[in-house]
Motif scaffolding. Structure first.
Motif: not given
Length: 471
Positions: A278-291
């Motif tokens: 789950l921490p890795l999935l959360a990182t991907y979501v944050r990257q998407m919102l930043g992008g």
């Protein structure tokens, strides 16, 4: 087993020599080929449309084609790098960038230009996953602590080039017209081939010292992944009721992909491992919102500057240099510090603040105020990718780090596709101030979600405390 446990199991190392500094030049060049081609076209869309007599709705495919290609290609090529090593894929990628540059320079129409962008997108897919793979390999070889300095250099280089891209595009257009934004890829590709040939190791791929036979190539899984993501991205570019069938196709292909990966002996994407991390999935979501914010500002503000404010492409590119200083200074100042969560939370807060300030902009706003707003957006550009990149380095399965790094770029381009859809839906045929304010409201909502997710993620504190322990 979590991403942290996998790292602890496979990253026990013995002290060794220092990081091979010869790798830095090809790693940085390979990693920046994608962001430079993503951003350099921001100020070229209007000149291309005028030269080829095509509307903005069609030139937007020059952006979407590269996003679509790299969003799918980076994790696929990353997995190939995990399996076969980085050298051959890096060199092949650089060659494709050169071919795409030549094709774009002589392209007679928009269709050929789009083809050139697809080739360039494919070529740039190898650089960043190869860099992350080699950084990990060097850490294992040398037995050194987590290479935050090297990761910081990689992140700063990518972000700096991404911000400089519009200014470089404006300069090239001023010197040689819009075709120069394609031609610049030829010398970059030659440099990549030369540096990669000289510096990249010929050693066999490092699969994390896992016992047993070497993993295989899950071609079916890769094709299903590509088809699934293609349906999602095509719908996201221009969402409409007649295209709802794409979401149905996305669901069917996605289900087939999950079933395939659960049954595969050596899956392209280990859905059990990723789904349980789950921490890795959360990182991907944050990257998407930043992008989402990065590309909404990059293309939305750039178009407003040219059409709503009446500045030239060169002037628009120079104004978009404003985030460079703030992003670079912040990343350089904080890159070696381990507080990943603080970086992400502060970056999210500035992203939200920048969006709020855009609501105050109109066609009479002085340029110094525009520069300050763009500087505010530069701070999250310096902090968020750096924090998310370091998080993935620690959270991902060691034997799949290149593929995981590719997925981080995929998350960024999912945000870019969402940004393109938002610009198309909210700005309309002409980028006026009302459309800019609608974009600002959209960014406020996404920025608030990002800030809440970052502040609530307790796993980031544990990630920041990880250290390698010599055997």
């Amino acid at each position: 087993m979590t991403g942290h446990d996998v790292r602890a199991e496979h990253e026990t190392v013995r002290p060794g020599p220092a990081f091979d500094r010869r790798l830095m030049a090809p790693l940085i060049l390979g990693a920046v080929l994608n962001p430079i081609n993503t951003t350099i076209l921001a100020v070229a869309l209007v000149p291309i449309g005028r030269a080829l007599d095509v509307p903005a709705s069609q030139t937007a495919w020059l952006v979407s084609a590269l996003y679509l290609t790299t969003a799918i290609g980076q994790p696929v090529v990353g997995r190939l790098i995990d399996l076969f090593g980085p050298r051959r894929l890096f060199l092949l990628g650089a060659a494709l960038v050169g071919v795409g540059g030549v094709l774009g320079t002589v392209a007679p129409n928009l269709a050929v230009l789009i083809g050139a962008r697809v080739l360039i997108g494919l070529g740039t897919c190898a650089g960043y996953p190869a860099a992350m793979y080699l950084i990990r390999s060097e850490a294992r070889r040398t037995g050194r602590d987590s290479p935050r300095t090297i990761l910081t250099v990689l992140a700063v280089a990518s972000q700096t080039v991404a911000v400089i891209g519009p200014a470089l595009g404006g300069l090239l257009i001023g010197i040689g017209g819009w075709r120069a934004t394609f031609a610049i890829n030829v010398p970059l590709a030659v440099a990549g081939i030369v540096l990669g040939w000289i510096a990249l190791p010929r050693d066999a791929p490092d699969n994390g010292d896992e016992p047993g036979s070497p993993p295989g190539l899950d071609l079916t899984g890769m094709l299903l992944f590509g088809g699934t993501l293609t349906m999602l991205l095509l719908f996201g570019m221009e969402p409409s009721v007649p295209d709802l069938w794409m979401l149905g196709a996305f669901a069917v292909l996605g289900a087939a992909f999950v079933v395939r990966e659960l049954r595969a002996r050596d899956p392209f994407l280990d859905v059990r491992l990723v789904g349980g991390n789950l921490p890795l999935l959360a990182t991907y979501v944050r990257q998407m919102l930043g992008g989402l914010a990065v590309y909404t500002v990059l293309y939305g503000v750039s178009q407003w500057l040219q059409e709503g404010r009446g500045v030239s492409p060169t002037e628009a590119g120079l104004l978009l240099l404003a985030p460079t200083a703030s992003g670079l200074l912040v990343a350089a100042a904080t890159g070696r510090r381990p507080e990943i969560k603080a970086k992400i939370v502060v970056g999210a807060a500035f992203q939200l603040a920048g969006a709020a300030m855009l609501l105050l902009v109109d066609d009479t706003t002085p340029f110094w105020a525009l520069v300050l707003i763009l500087v505010a957006f530069g701070i999250p550009q310096g902090l968020l990718p750096l924090g998310n990149q370091n998080a993935v380095y620690h959270q991902a399965d060691g034997s799949r780090l290149a593929a995981s790094a590719g997925l981080l770029r995929t998350a960024m381009y999912l945000g870019a596709i969402a940004a393109a859809g938002a610009i198309s839906a909210l700005v309309g045929p002409r980028a006026d101030t009302a459309g800019l304010h609608d974009l600002a409201t959209f960014l406020i909502g996404s920025g608030a979600v990002l800030l809440v997710l970052a502040a609530a993620d307790r796993s980031l504190r544990a990630t920041a405390s990880i250290r390698r322990v010599p055997a």
